[in-house]
Write a protein that holds these residues in place. Structure first.
Motif, PDB file in Angstrom:
ATOM      1  N   ARG A 195      10.894 -40.962 -38.658  1.00  0.00           N
ATOM      2  CA  ARG A 195      11.002 -39.666 -38.193  1.00  0.00           C
ATOM      3  C   ARG A 195      11.571 -39.627 -37.162  1.00  0.00           C
ATOM      4  NH1 ARG A 195       5.378 -36.822 -37.659  1.00  0.00           N
ATOM      5  NH2 ARG A 195       5.625 -37.282 -35.619  1.00  0.00           N
ATOM      6  N   ALA A 197      12.045 -38.910 -33.278  1.00  0.00           N
ATOM      7  CA  ALA A 197      11.217 -38.499 -31.965  1.00  0.00           C
ATOM      8  C   ALA A 197      10.811 -37.120 -31.548  1.00  0.00           C
ATOM      9  CB  ALA A 197      11.446 -39.469 -31.231  1.00  0.00           C
ATOM     10  N   GLY A 198       9.729 -36.995 -31.138  1.00  0.00           N
ATOM     11  CA  GLY A 198       9.639 -35.733 -30.319  1.00  0.00           C
ATOM     12  C   GLY A 198       9.399 -34.335 -31.228  1.00  0.00           C
ATOM     13  N   LEU A 199       8.999 -34.820 -32.497  1.00  0.00           N
ATOM     14  CA  LEU A 199       8.816 -33.607 -33.424  1.00  0.00           C
ATOM     15  C   LEU A 199       7.182 -33.351 -33.254  1.00  0.00           C
ATOM     16  CD1 LEU A 199       9.767 -32.262 -35.777  1.00  0.00           C
ATOM     17  CD2 LEU A 199       8.740 -33.954 -37.526  1.00  0.00           C
ATOM     18  N   GLN A 200       7.316 -31.904 -32.994  1.00  0.00           N
ATOM     19  CA  GLN A 200       5.824 -31.224 -32.528  1.00  0.00           C
ATOM     20  C   GLN A 200       5.012 -30.803 -33.968  1.00  0.00           C
ATOM     21  OE1 GLN A 200       4.663 -31.143 -29.222  1.00  0.00           O
ATOM     22  NE2 GLN A 200       6.608 -32.395 -29.027  1.00  0.00           N
ATOM     23  N   ALA A 201       4.066 -30.545 -34.027  1.00  0.00           N
ATOM     24  CA  ALA A 201       3.077 -30.081 -35.158  1.00  0.00           C
ATOM     25  C   ALA A 201       3.618 -28.901 -35.328  1.00  0.00           C
ATOM     26  CB  ALA A 201       1.652 -30.005 -34.659  1.00  0.00           C
ATOM     27  N   ASN A 202       4.155 -28.617 -36.523  1.00  0.00           N
ATOM     28  CA  ASN A 202       4.621 -27.463 -37.146  1.00  0.00           C
ATOM     29  C   ASN A 202       4.296 -27.006 -38.233  1.00  0.00           C
ATOM     30  OD1 ASN A 202       6.149 -29.238 -38.494  1.00  0.00           O
ATOM     31  ND2 ASN A 202       7.930 -28.899 -37.622  1.00  0.00           N
ATOM     32  N   LEU A 203       3.176 -27.510 -39.059  1.00  0.00           N
ATOM     33  CA  LEU A 203       2.873 -27.523 -40.280  1.00  0.00           C
ATOM     34  C   LEU A 203       1.768 -26.256 -40.692  1.00  0.00           C
ATOM     35  CD1 LEU A 203       4.185 -28.580 -42.902  1.00  0.00           C
ATOM     36  CD2 LEU A 203       2.370 -30.039 -42.884  1.00  0.00           C
ATOM     37  N   LYS A 204       1.172 -25.923 -39.662  1.00  0.00           N
ATOM     38  CA  LYS A 204      -0.001 -24.961 -40.019  1.00  0.00           C
ATOM     39  C   LYS A 204      -0.118 -24.229 -38.541  1.00  0.00           C
ATOM     40  CE  LYS A 204      -3.241 -28.544 -40.215  1.00  0.00           C
ATOM     41  NZ  LYS A 204      -2.568 -29.778 -40.778  1.00  0.00           N
ATOM     42  N   HIS A 205      -0.813 -23.065 -38.570  1.00  0.00           N
ATOM     43  CA  HIS A 205      -0.977 -22.299 -37.288  1.00  0.00           C
ATOM     44  C   HIS A 205      -2.649 -22.286 -37.080  1.00  0.00           C
ATOM     45  CE1 HIS A 205       3.044 -21.097 -37.578  1.00  0.00           C
ATOM     46  NE2 HIS A 205       3.102 -20.925 -38.871  1.00  0.00           N
ATOM     47  N   LYS A 206      -2.801 -22.012 -35.834  1.00  0.00           N
ATOM     48  CA  LYS A 206      -4.100 -22.102 -35.592  1.00  0.00           C
ATOM     49  C   LYS A 206      -4.891 -20.844 -35.965  1.00  0.00           C
ATOM     50  CE  LYS A 206      -7.041 -23.713 -32.194  1.00  0.00           C
ATOM     51  NZ  LYS A 206      -7.078 -25.263 -31.862  1.00  0.00           N
ATOM     52  N   ARG A 207      -6.163 -20.920 -36.469  1.00  0.00           N
ATOM     53  CA  ARG A 207      -6.947 -19.577 -37.079  1.00  0.00           C
ATOM     54  C   ARG A 207      -7.137 -18.838 -36.037  1.00  0.00           C
ATOM     55  NH1 ARG A 207     -10.059 -18.800 -41.312  1.00  0.00           N
ATOM     56  NH2 ARG A 207      -9.856 -20.977 -42.129  1.00  0.00           N
ATOM     57  N   GLN A 208      -6.892 -17.672 -36.410  1.00  0.00           N
ATOM     58  CA  GLN A 208      -7.017 -16.512 -35.533  1.00  0.00           C
ATOM     59  C   GLN A 208      -8.620 -16.271 -35.343  1.00  0.00           C
ATOM     60  OE1 GLN A 208      -4.747 -14.596 -33.882  1.00  0.00           O
ATOM     61  NE2 GLN A 208      -3.276 -15.924 -34.948  1.00  0.00           N
ATOM     62  N   ASP A 231       4.074 -35.382 -32.287  1.00  0.00           N
ATOM     63  CA  ASP A 231       3.993 -35.957 -30.787  1.00  0.00           C
ATOM     64  C   ASP A 231       2.810 -35.113 -29.873  1.00  0.00           C
ATOM     65  OD1 ASP A 231       5.621 -37.592 -31.922  1.00  0.00           O
ATOM     66  OD2 ASP A 231       7.286 -37.171 -30.338  1.00  0.00           O
ATOM     67  N   ASN A 232       2.583 -34.089 -30.168  1.00  0.00           N
ATOM     68  CA  ASN A 232       1.576 -33.431 -29.441  1.00  0.00           C
ATOM     69  C   ASN A 232       0.191 -33.469 -30.236  1.00  0.00           C
ATOM     70  OD1 ASN A 232       2.590 -31.745 -31.603  1.00  0.00           O
ATOM     71  ND2 ASN A 232       1.995 -29.764 -30.818  1.00  0.00           N
ATOM     72  N   ALA A 276       5.587 -31.830 -39.307  1.00  0.00           N
ATOM     73  CA  ALA A 276       4.631 -32.594 -38.729  1.00  0.00           C
ATOM     74  C   ALA A 276       3.143 -31.930 -38.695  1.00  0.00           C
ATOM     75  CB  ALA A 276       5.208 -33.074 -37.204  1.00  0.00           C
ATOM     76  N   THR A 277       2.192 -32.571 -38.885  1.00  0.00           N
ATOM     77  CA  THR A 277       0.769 -32.135 -39.036  1.00  0.00           C
ATOM     78  C   THR A 277       0.189 -32.138 -37.605  1.00  0.00           C
ATOM     79  OG1 THR A 277      -0.148 -33.987 -39.437  1.00  0.00           O
ATOM     80  CG2 THR A 277       0.660 -32.901 -41.275  1.00  0.00           C
TER      81      THR A 277
END
Lengths: 230, 220
Positions: free
Chosen positions: A80, A82-93, B132-133, B182-183
């Motif tokens: 993968r 490098a530097g990819l941030q978590a982007n698959l789901k969102h924090k629950r409101q 990464d975070n 990414a999860t």
């Protein structure tokens, strides 16, 4: 050259014996599970590699010389970026009942949940205390100085309970209510049942009350014992 | 009276100390070879027809794999996968594989997951893992709990076929598996594969998470 061939021909027995011995050594080295032969000084298992090639040749598997890591790597879609941030789901409101938010007090409707109940019309603030008190007191007597009562029943002279207003006119005079628009019946909506929101975590006040209760119980028991011992 | 209070306090202190020691002993998991005995060949049980779909491993390959940290225990065969898997792809073949110890290998660097039973690989899939975070914790973990229809309490996301790995919620579960995703620490696998994984594992099975080389060297 011919002399070598001649000497080999004369020693055919010896050559055959040496060839058989060599084949035996190679066979033992290849099929020996312990790998005691053919292991180089660097730890390379030559016999294993040969055996692997033979076995895979028998099985029709083209994995000669492959390591497990390379086999895993051959099926990998790659590393993968490098530097990819978590982007698959969102924090629950945050829900309303969570303690992170301030409490929201809802108006309690006693008729909520009763099917068919006539909803109470919203209260209309009477303009009774819209005028300052001194203005009311200093007003000339007469019905005009009195604020219009909310209802027409027993106007009561303006209705300041406990305050005597000399000359306050209009007492007992039924003043018809001013013409107002006909009451608008609010739309009947199905009653909304608000589920009770109880937090799973006790509030600090609950903890404090529990601790206070324990202290009181302990104090009472101590007091009883002290009295019993006295 | 004072003696009783003191004894209760001492008991409480001992219980607290034991709990602390127990939690500290769990600590961060480490990947260690669980078996260092010489692996055996896998040729004894599988028929030639089944061997056609597998890559049988020999002692040398297995020793080298254990020495290099690719696996932490002997394995017998891998599924034969033709070419690189795409995101969302998976392969499953447990035909004629006998029951036995089951464990999951998660390779973050290669973005693939494999499940082994009795030393034979029975399934593999492309995964998505923590960004990464929100890193996926490497090491040797265990399946702590299973939940078929789990919905996250932290995120607005259903997590079907969850295999819980850590106390703070890191799990293997069905997810969207796509490039560039990414999860928040979980390992996401395709939904159909997650269901098979769910049915093939039980609570207590090992899950070995191998970090990516960049992460392991701390350069990312």
């Amino acid at each position: 050259m011919s002399s070598i061939a001649a000497s080999l021909a004369t020693r055919r027995g010896a050559v055959v014996a040496i060839a058989i011995a060599l084949a035996a050594v190679i066979g033992v080295a290849v099929f020996n599970d312990r790998g005691m032969f053919g292991r180089g000084p660097g730890g390379a298992d030559v016999a294993g590699a040969v055996r692997s090639g033979l076995q895979q040749g028998v099985n029709g598997i083209k994995a000669v010389g492959d390591t497990v890591a390379s086999l895993f790597g051959s099926r990998s879609p790659g590393e993968r970026a490098a530097g990819l941030q978590a982007n698959l789901k969102h924090k629950r409101q945050a829900a309303l009942h969570q303690r992170a938010l301030p409490k929201i007090r809802r108006p309690v409707n006693p008729l909520a949940g009763i099917v068919g109940a006539v909803p109470t019309p919203p209260l209309v603030e009477a303009p009774l205390i819209a005028q300052p008190l001194d203005k009311v007191l200093n007003a000339p007597p007469g019905p005009l100085a009195i604020s219009p009562p909310v209802t027409g029943v027993g106007g009561g002279g303006g209705g300041f309970p406990g305050v005597f207003i000399p000359g306050g006119g209009g007492g007992g005079i039924i003043i018809p209510p001013p013409a107002v628009n006909p009451p608008v019946t609010p739309p009947v909506t199905p009653p909304v049942v608000i589920p009770p929101t109880t937090s799973g975590v006790p509030e600090p006040s609950a903890w404090a009350m529990m601790l206070l209760g324990f202290l009181l119980m302990g104090g009472a028991i101590r007091q009883q014992r002290r009295l019993a011992n006295a | 009276m004072r003696l009783k209070v003191a004894s209760i306090a001492a008991l409480l202190a001992v219980a607290l100390a034991a709990a602390w020691l127990w939690s500290a002993a769990e600590g961060p998991p480490r990947v260690e070879p669980s078996h260092v005995t010489a692996p055996r060949m896998a040729k004894e049980a599988l028929s030639p027809a089944i061997q056609q779909h597998r890559v049988l491993l020999d002692d040398t390959q297995v020793r080298q794999a254990i020495a290099s940290g690719t696996v932490d225990r002997p394995i017998k065969s891998l599924l034969k996968v033709r070419g690189p898997l795409q995101f969302g792809d998976y392969q499953w073949d447990d035909n004629a594989i006998p029951p036995g110890p089951t464990w999951i290998r998660v390779d973050l660097g290669k973005q693939i997951l494999s499940i082994f039973r009795d030393g034979h690989e029975i399934g593999t899939a492309v995964i998505v893992y923590g960004g990464d975070n929100k890193r996926t914790p490497p090491g040797k973990l265990h399946i702590l709990a299973k939940a078929r229809d789990h919905v996250s309490s932290l995120y607005d996301a259903p997590m079907p076929f969850t295999l819980r790995l850590t106390g703070d919620g890191v799990s293997i579960h069905g997810s969207t598996v796509a490039s560039g995703k990414a999860t928040h620490g979980c390992v996401g696998v395709p939904l159909a594969f997650a269901e098979r994984l769910f049915d093939a594992t039980k609570v207590g099975d090992d899950v070995v998470i191998i970090p990516s080389p960049a992460t392991a060297s701390g350069t990312s």
